[in-house]
Write an enzyme that holds these catalytic residues in place. Sequence first.
Site, short mmCIF file in Angstrom:
data_model
loop_
_atom_site.label_atom_id
_atom_site.label_comp_id
_atom_site.label_asym_id
_atom_site.label_seq_id
_atom_site.Cartn_x
_atom_site.Cartn_y
_atom_site.Cartn_z
CE LYS A 53 -3.96 -2.49 2.21
NZ LYS A 53 -4.35 -2.77 3.35
CD GLN A 97 -3.38 -4.27 6.54
OE1 GLN A 97 -3.72 -3.37 5.91
NE2 GLN A 97 -3.87 -5.50 6.14
CG ASP A 120 -9.72 -0.47 4.73
OD1 ASP A 120 -9.70 -1.05 3.62
OD2 ASP A 120 -9.17 -0.69 5.87
N1 GUN Z 1 -6.68 -7.23 6.08
C1 GUN Z 1 -6.94 -7.93 4.96
N2 GUN Z 1 -7.48 -7.01 4.05
C2 GUN Z 1 -7.66 -5.63 4.65
C3 GUN Z 1 -8.22 -4.74 3.91
O1 GUN Z 1 -8.75 -4.41 2.86
N3 GUN Z 1 -8.10 -3.62 4.78
C4 GUN Z 1 -7.66 -3.52 6.14
N4 GUN Z 1 -7.64 -2.42 6.93
N5 GUN Z 1 -7.33 -4.75 6.66
C5 GUN Z 1 -7.28 -5.74 5.91
#
Ligand code: GUN
Length: 290
Positions: A53, A97, A120
């Site tokens: 990211k 996350q 998100d």
């Molecule tokens: N953990 C696994 N996929 C995601 C996601 O798309 N966003 C976040 N914040 N955590 C995750």
Amino acid sequence: MSAQIIDGKAIAAEVRGEVAAKVAELKSKGITPCLAVILIGENPASVSYVTGKRKALAEVGMEDRSLTLPESTSEEELLKIIAELNADKSVHGILVQLPLPRHINEDKVIMAIAPEKDVDGFHPVNVGNMMIGRPGFLPCTPHGIIVLLEKMGIETSGKHAVVIGRSNIVGKPVSILLARKETNCTVTICHTGTKNMAEITRQADILVVASGHPHTLKGDMVKQGAVVIDVGVNRIPDASKKSGFRLIGDADFDDLQDVASFITPVPGGVGPMTIAMLIANTLQSASGEF
Ligand code: GUN
């Protein structure tokens, strides 16, 4: 005939390119889109996702206000950081996350993020807006799947889509997006309580596999010519790799090669799209669209 590979890596690069051009435009107007990705602890998969990211943020010219915090961070400390980022006008997106350490309540954290910075798309306000078709942030993985289908020119209208998995992050929201008027699929959701899963999956024109288990979907569960979207990311020990593992999906790729018409690889399918849509959501936020 062998299935056509859906190159998520290439499509995601195309999306990031479009975002980068718009970032440059915004910057010329004095706005630099800015995202804060918060990582707590050292879960190897999470570290790898967050690295991806942040790499994408740099690539498209966005500001990166990410924070890496120790596993011992308290819920109170995290909520305080989120409140500060919520109040900071120069920050357009906040992502925490998941999964979080067990001593932190995930629900409380999601609820603490201002909906207008929830890139998100996990906050109930954004989930609700998606549900009733109002503007808002769409969750990144489900939206990425829809974009993959669109970009590949795969007809969805009137098709039977079967989703395996009912998580809040993938299964439930992708089912809603597939059933929206724009996509127009008839949707069935399979989960751990489903009886005779193969009987249902064999009826699918489009299969989205997000079971969270390696190789849930086998060749004999799929109709000839079906489209298979594999959301799984499973680490399997592999001594021949420098890292000591390799990634495999929730669908058995080799077994499906001669059955599916289109299939996403793992890695290089859905994963890069999740990041591309996150970047697109951050751009949307900085543009003041919501
Ligand atoms: N953990 C696994 N996929 C995601 C996601 O798309 N966003 C976040 N914040 N955590 C995750």
